[in-house]
Scaffold this active site. Sequence first.
Site, PDB file in Angstrom:
ATOM      1  N   ALA A  42      34.635  33.051 -11.076  1.00  0.00           N
ATOM      2  CA  ALA A  42      34.614  31.596 -10.877  1.00  0.00           C
ATOM      3  C   ALA A  42      33.973  31.265  -9.530  1.00  0.00           C
ATOM      4  CB  ALA A  42      36.028  31.046 -10.949  1.00  0.00           C
ATOM      5  N   LYS A 120      53.331  20.051   8.213  1.00  0.00           N
ATOM      6  CA  LYS A 120      51.918  20.425   8.252  1.00  0.00           C
ATOM      7  C   LYS A 120      51.259  19.694   7.100  1.00  0.00           C
ATOM      8  CE  LYS A 120      48.844  24.358   8.706  1.00  0.00           C
ATOM      9  NZ  LYS A 120      47.836  24.058   7.713  1.00  0.00           N
ATOM     10  N   CYS A 422      57.724  14.518 -38.146  1.00  0.00           N
ATOM     11  CA  CYS A 422      58.102  14.062 -39.483  1.00  0.00           C
ATOM     12  C   CYS A 422      56.900  13.636 -40.315  1.00  0.00           C
ATOM     13  CB  CYS A 422      59.098  12.919 -39.385  1.00  0.00           C
ATOM     14  SG  CYS A 422      58.369  11.411 -38.732  1.00  0.00           S
TER      15      CYS A 422
END
Length: 689
Positions: A42, A120, A422
């Site tokens: 990547a 931070k 359903c």
Amino acid sequence: MTETPPVTALADDTAYAEAVQLAVDSSAAYYADGTSTLDDDAYDRLVRGIQAYEEEHPESVLPSSPTGKVAGGAVVGDVPHTVPMLSLDNVFGAEQLADWAAGVERRLGRPVTVWSVEPKLDGLAISARYRHGRLAQLVTRGDGTAGEDVSHAIGTVVGLPERLADAVTVELRGEVMMTTSQFEEACAKRQAHDGTTFANPRSAAAGTLRAQDRPYVCELTFFGYGALPAPGDESDLAVRLRELPHSEVMEWVAAQGVQTTAATPVAGIVAEALDQVQSRVEEIAAARPALPFGIDGIVIKCDLASDQAAAGFSSRAPRWAVAYKLPATEKITKLLDVTWNTGRTGVIAPRAVLEPVELDGSIVTYATLHNVADITRRGLMLGDSVTVYKAGDVIPRVEAPVVHLRTGEERPIPIPEVCPTCGDAIDRSQERWRCVRGRECQAIVSIIYAVGRDTLDIEGLAENRIRQMLATGLIADFADLFFLTREQLLGLERMGQTSTDNLLAAISQAKTRPLSRVFAALGVRGTGRSMSRRIARHFATMDAVRAADAEAIQQVEGIGPEKAPVVVEELAELAPLIDKLVRAGVNMTEPGATPPTDDPKAAEAEGLPLASMSVVVTGTMTGPLAALTRNEVNELIERAGGKSSSSVSAKTSMLVAGEKAGSKRAKAETLGVRIVSPEEFAEQVSAFL
Ligand code: IVH
């Protein structure tokens, strides 16, 4: 045979700036501690995409581009910093923090006078230069010695005023970031513009800060963490800023109208002893999941200028400050599939199936996707690399696709045409799609939940019996149970006289449960067992709960402005069910609770044994508590006037530690929290058992 390697296609300068930021971040993380979120493939794809874009748009090449570095001609930003913008060293836990602090004290030859502890902030460092009180220039960190001029962003950064209260010349340093709502808005704007979104708030802030000619404007947020006079400036202010403790410098910054973390739940504090520092670290870590902005750690600094001067600097970082890193809350992984489920309330919700990834201490395989509109808004596709967020107990969520990592193999996410449970139609009138049968669609799930041990506790009512009653039409919801007759039950297959009598007795018994359990049984979205107890104790009667508007509901601890209207809306929808329960004679009051108009200190005044105490329970219960579920022990705590909590912090008053108590006990010991055995505890609250 040679194959052309896949390349990430970058659409515009914004996508390019974001891709550069992602590559820089991931290689920095990789070289720092090998934790890059991008795998090699990547990363290579990303860098090739950056390279391709730069060949097409040489005028847009950014100084920080990784390709520039590979070529050896690394251009850095062209605005030199007056004082280098350094990095921070990291520690990963209490022990390392203590070692670091001991190192500082060795260097000083004496104890550090006062520490400062602050969050931070997870954004980008920026230098904001004010001349005679006016914001004159914004410069990024760059390589620390020189950065890029991003003054074009002036006017779009909340918390960074164009004018200070005083006409002073000073440089402020702090973090530029996007809050959660700014991020959502930025994603929506970009989605409308080019159909893509930002990967996460940090890279959205980076892309936004650097993009110049974007047809849409996204808002950013600034939090200051330092102020420096120019070298050589000997004005009164300059001298004062050099001499004041850090905490007082920050007070001065806030008084100038600049945002600091002072007004947030994670405000900077000062602490004299290291155990106080550690408690604040834990408080900040605990507050993190609910914060409207990202933090990735806690910064601990020597507060006094004299201590800082004595500790000094290394070439990379100050020796008087350190970053206490918190576990990652966001990572990139693959979206493998999306499944659809109908929930208890009939809402049809998509769920992301992910390539497993470790986040904040657990392995995440599933994440929420909210609803169809959300999927569309984020432009998600199957096979996408996605950013996933999880902190504390929050349900993991998919934040966005990382568009630069697309390979062209991604496919659209199939959207259901009918209810996945359903097969009936879907009501699409609202963003949250629902089965047209609403709660009835998943009545079985709601009823099982309602009769369970921690809700109405109807003994002997098993799932197959409920299914049978639903199938024969004896009941449609759990309130119908209270109207069942002996004859009806005897008419069911495999139902004898004794079981019928036992079941009727159990149902009758369930009518006497406290309001907290009846309320929990309703299954109002966002209110589990402990929230139901808080609601019941706050309002005391169902009538009072039903009369409450969103504002009144918000008075209950833990219900914020987002949840409150949902509770009100759900209660309105559940009105027929509640009315049916009232008709059946089910108890609708909370024993011992007083309605909200009464004195909130009533519990203390009444002298309940646990008044104003926060109690945590861990391990296996023994003695009189052995037979109770954890929920029942929590109910007991609350009956006795206390607050039950699931995690130990500096605010915990007592830990009830049973056998096999693990990390909570250790933490309580470190924090000096009182620890009692289940037997001792049972004695204290014996009147409420
Ligand atoms: S003080 C000399 N305080 O963390 C360095 N930095 O890893 C002094 N950061 O570049 C930095 N929150 O962008 C400081 N409260 C805070 C901070 C903070 C975030 C960032 C800052 C810095 C990076 C170092």
